[in-house]
Each structure stands twice: as C-alpha cells, then as structure tokens.
Design a protein around this motif. Structure first.
Motif, PDB file in Angstrom:
ATOM      1  N   MET A  23       0.880  -1.489   0.085  1.00 53.09           N
ATOM      2  CA  MET A  23      -0.056   0.180   0.128  1.00 53.09           C
ATOM      3  C   MET A  23       0.799   1.375  -0.082  1.00 53.09           C
ATOM      4  O   MET A  23       1.844   1.220   0.688  1.00 53.09           O
ATOM      5  CB  MET A  23      -0.900   0.048   1.443  1.00 53.09           C
ATOM      6  N   THR A  24       0.908   2.250  -0.953  1.00 49.59           N
ATOM      7  CA  THR A  24       1.467   3.251  -0.941  1.00 49.59           C
ATOM      8  C   THR A  24       0.841   4.433  -0.005  1.00 49.59           C
ATOM      9  O   THR A  24      -0.264   4.332   0.213  1.00 49.59           O
ATOM     10  CB  THR A  24       1.560   3.941  -2.251  1.00 49.59           C
ATOM     11  N   PRO A  58      -3.296  12.288   9.544  1.00 46.86           N
ATOM     12  CA  PRO A  58      -4.998  11.715   9.441  1.00 46.86           C
ATOM     13  C   PRO A  58      -6.075  12.971  10.012  1.00 46.86           C
ATOM     14  O   PRO A  58      -5.273  13.709  10.739  1.00 46.86           O
ATOM     15  CB  PRO A  58      -4.902  10.641  10.261  1.00 46.86           C
ATOM     16  N   LEU A  59      -6.874  13.264   9.155  1.00 41.82           N
ATOM     17  CA  LEU A  59      -7.894  14.244   9.647  1.00 41.82           C
ATOM     18  C   LEU A  59      -8.790  13.680  10.958  1.00 41.82           C
ATOM     19  O   LEU A  59      -9.071  12.161  10.866  1.00 41.82           O
ATOM     20  CB  LEU A  59      -8.695  14.442   8.466  1.00 41.82           C
ATOM     21  N   LEU A  93      -7.762   7.317   5.090  1.00 38.98           N
ATOM     22  CA  LEU A  93      -6.989   7.238   6.495  1.00 38.98           C
ATOM     23  C   LEU A  93      -5.851   6.047   6.260  1.00 38.98           C
ATOM     24  O   LEU A  93      -4.698   6.247   6.912  1.00 38.98           O
ATOM     25  CB  LEU A  93      -7.798   6.727   7.559  1.00 38.98           C
ATOM     26  N   GLU A  94      -6.138   5.006   5.773  1.00 35.14           N
ATOM     27  CA  GLU A  94      -5.071   3.851   5.722  1.00 35.14           C
ATOM     28  C   GLU A  94      -3.832   4.395   4.813  1.00 35.14           C
ATOM     29  O   GLU A  94      -2.593   3.948   5.262  1.00 35.14           O
ATOM     30  CB  GLU A  94      -5.674   2.549   5.096  1.00 35.14           C
ATOM     31  N   GLU A  95      -4.194   5.072   3.794  1.00 34.59           N
ATOM     32  CA  GLU A  95      -3.099   5.633   2.965  1.00 34.59           C
ATOM     33  C   GLU A  95      -2.168   6.628   3.511  1.00 34.59           C
ATOM     34  O   GLU A  95      -0.926   6.706   3.624  1.00 34.59           O
ATOM     35  CB  GLU A  95      -3.669   6.228   1.671  1.00 34.59           C
ATOM     36  N   ALA A  96      -3.118   7.342   4.525  1.00 36.26           N
ATOM     37  CA  ALA A  96      -2.069   8.313   5.186  1.00 36.26           C
ATOM     38  C   ALA A  96      -1.339   7.688   6.420  1.00 36.26           C
ATOM     39  O   ALA A  96      -0.056   8.039   6.643  1.00 36.26           O
ATOM     40  CB  ALA A  96      -3.137   9.287   5.888  1.00 36.26           C
ATOM     41  N   ARG A 103      -2.673  -1.026   6.813  1.00 40.14           N
ATOM     42  CA  ARG A 103      -4.072  -1.697   6.943  1.00 40.14           C
ATOM     43  C   ARG A 103      -4.606  -1.796   8.122  1.00 40.14           C
ATOM     44  O   ARG A 103      -4.082  -2.587   9.070  1.00 40.14           O
ATOM     45  CB  ARG A 103      -3.992  -2.959   6.039  1.00 40.14           C
ATOM     46  N   LEU A 104      -5.749  -1.188   8.338  1.00 40.02           N
ATOM     47  CA  LEU A 104      -6.560  -1.318   9.785  1.00 40.02           C
ATOM     48  C   LEU A 104      -7.521  -2.338  10.197  1.00 40.02           C
ATOM     49  O   LEU A 104      -7.650  -2.624  10.915  1.00 40.02           O
ATOM     50  CB  LEU A 104      -6.912   0.039   9.825  1.00 40.02           C
ATOM     51  N   LEU A 105      -8.415  -2.748   8.857  1.00 39.10           N
ATOM     52  CA  LEU A 105      -9.468  -3.543   8.988  1.00 39.10           C
ATOM     53  C   LEU A 105      -9.113  -4.690   7.931  1.00 39.10           C
ATOM     54  O   LEU A 105      -8.560  -4.671   6.936  1.00 39.10           O
ATOM     55  CB  LEU A 105     -10.570  -2.778   8.596  1.00 39.10           C
ATOM     56  N   HIS A 106      -9.531  -5.995   8.709  1.00 43.76           N
ATOM     57  CA  HIS A 106      -9.769  -7.232   7.786  1.00 43.76           C
ATOM     58  C   HIS A 106     -11.302  -7.242   7.195  1.00 43.76           C
ATOM     59  O   HIS A 106     -11.893  -7.087   8.336  1.00 43.76           O
ATOM     60  CB  HIS A 106      -9.111  -8.452   8.285  1.00 43.76           C
TER      61      HIS A 106
END
Length: 304
Positions: A1-2, A9-10, A47-50, A54-57
């Motif tokens: 993931m780039t 994050p906002l 959010l994951e890109e920032a 990876r936060l979720l499966h």
C-alpha cells in the motif's frame, strides 16, 4: 500500500474509523454518521493511505481489526478526546451539566473516598442526579448502563477511555505483635513462609502478589489461613496480629503513623493509581466532563 507520510490523518477520518469499529459494518457506520457507505469507504481508504497501514480485515463474516488497527483505535480515542477537549475549552457554548449520572467503584475505596466526593459533587452541580453503586466484580460499563467507573489499579479495559486521577501504591504491612512472634521478612521469598492475609478483589489472581522494586516487577505466591473479599476485614485481621497484608498506602498510613502497623520490605510496592474509566469521549457529555475534572482535582490533591 502506497502512502503519503507528509499527510496527517484528519479528525473526521478517525471518527469514521471508530464508527466502523463500533458498528462492525461500513453500512451501519454510514447510517450513524448520516453519510453514504461510499463516503465511509473513501474516508477509510484515505486514512489507511495516510498511515501507510491496513487497519481492517473485511470478509463475509464481518470486520475485524488488524494489529495496526488495534493500536490505531487506542490512539484515535485519545486523539479525539484531546481534540474535543481543546475545542470545548475555547468554546463558550458548553451547557451546564444536568441529568442522571451513574457512577460505580469498589466497596472499600468507594465507601471511604468516592462517596464523599460524589456528595460534594452533587452540592456543586444541583442539576445533576448522581447514583453511586459499589461492586466487588468487573463491570461492563455499556451493558450495565454505567457512565463512569472509579478504578484502583492500572489494568484499564482497552475498549474504554481512562484518565489517571492520582498516583498511588500498595505496600506490605504487619503489626508489631505479629512480627515479634513470626520474625521480620528480609527478602521477598520470605513471604511464602509467612501468614499472608490474602484479599480476593475483582478478577485479580488469588494469592499471587505482583510487587515492584527498582523498576523491576516480581511475583510471589503467598498463602495464609485467612482470606477475604473485603479490604476492611483483612486490615482488621492485620491489626489483630494475624499476618501480613498488601494494602493501599492511604488505608494503612494512619496505622503506620500510630505504630499499630509496621511497613515490611519497604523497597517493594505495587502500583495502585486511581483512574476514571468511561465509554465515551469527555467532550460528548458536559456532565461526564465535569465529574472527571472534579474527581481529578480532588484525588490528585488528596493523594499527592
């Protein structure tokens, strides 16, 4: 993931993330936020890109947090709580606290310290209706409708928010009469040969004392003829020369000052800080915020 590490994050993305975690569904989170599922999906992607993580499966069985997601959840709760308090401190639109407030604590600490504090709090905020319940078990705040738990010890449930109200410790004590009859323990291992008055509290391991000396934690298995689920009972037994206790310093200090108890193995102690634990951010509830702020001020002065 780039990822773009220059982009922070906002707050809105963190709120969306917590909504997804709480609802265990993108669609349910979107409904709670008043947004579309596409909006929620997009904010999670951003959010994951920032974060470059990876936060979720996601699977047909639902959503679960990754290891990075679990850490992100804890940080998001803290960050949003601090952010909301910052906004609240600069705003003059906060309403006066009112309504029902359900507080709980343990029997001994609750009766001696929380109860008088709650009474004073009620006098300061007459529009608050305060209920105090005392338990000797682990409480599910959400399921049991509890707004605020005052907890002694440093084992804070990860799904809740905690604010430390005061630092304190538990220490080892015995009466001079007991020590004259059984001798003074000179090393931690000596406790296994003494009568130790064991207290069974909440879900703590029974008969296993974790003690710290010089920053290093050690555990010792203790035993004795007497045990109880009441701190007041084991304290009275200690005063009657029945054995060694591990009790909060604020409970035993008056007896140490009077000579009725003697601290043993003074290099060892057990952290026993006082915490406020609650299931929502302080800025979401004026009554919760003022209760926590009041108790922090009171207990930090009382136990400093």
């Amino acid at each position: 993931m780039t990822g773009d590490r220059d982009r922070l994050p906002l707050a809105e993305d963190l709120r969306v993330f917590l909504a997804v975690v709480n609802k265990q569904s993108f669609a349910a989170a979107a409904m709670e936020l008043g947004q579309s599922p596409a909006y929620v999906s997009k904010r999670m992607q951003i959010l994951e890109e920032a974060l470059n993580a990876r936060l979720l499966h996601r699977s047909t069985r639902g959503i679960r947090l990754t290891e990075e997601g679990e850490r992100a959840q804890r940080w998001a709760l803290q960050i949003l709580d601090n952010f909301d308090q910052f906004i609240g401190d600069l705003s003059d639109s906060r309403t006066e606290p009112r309504g029902n407030m359900h507080i709980c604590s343990s029997f001994g600490f609750g009766r001696c310290h929380v109860a008088p504090a709650v009474a004073e709090l009620a006098g300061r905020y007459p529009l608050l209706n305060l209920r105090l319940d005392l338990y000797d078990r682990v409480i599910d705040l959400v399921a049991e409708g509890v707004d605020l738990e005052i907890l002694v010890g440093d084992d804070i449930p990860e799904q809740h928010i905690g604010k430390k109200l005061a630092r304190h410790q538990r220490i080892l004590c015995a009466s001079p009469g007991y020590l004259k009859a059984h001798g003074l323990p000179e090393a931690l291992e000596d406790l296994s040969r003494h009568q130790c008055l064991v207290l069974k509290e909440r879900d703590n391991p029974f008969g296993l004392w974790s003690l710290t000396a010089g920053g290093e934690e050690q555990r010792i298995r203790v035993k004795g003829a007497l045990s109880s689920n009441s701190g007041e009972v084991v304290l009275q037994w200690a005063l009657k020369h029945h054995g060694i206790i591990l009790r909060s310093q604020w409970d035993v200090q008056p007896y140490i000052d009077s000579g009725e108890l003697v601290q043993v193995l003074p290099a060892y102690s057990q952290p026993a800080s006082v915490w406020a634990v609650y299931p929502m951010r302080l800025a979401e509830s004026a009554k919760l915020r003022v209760c926590v702020e009041f108790l922090h001020q009171r207990f930090s002065q009382l136990f400093s």
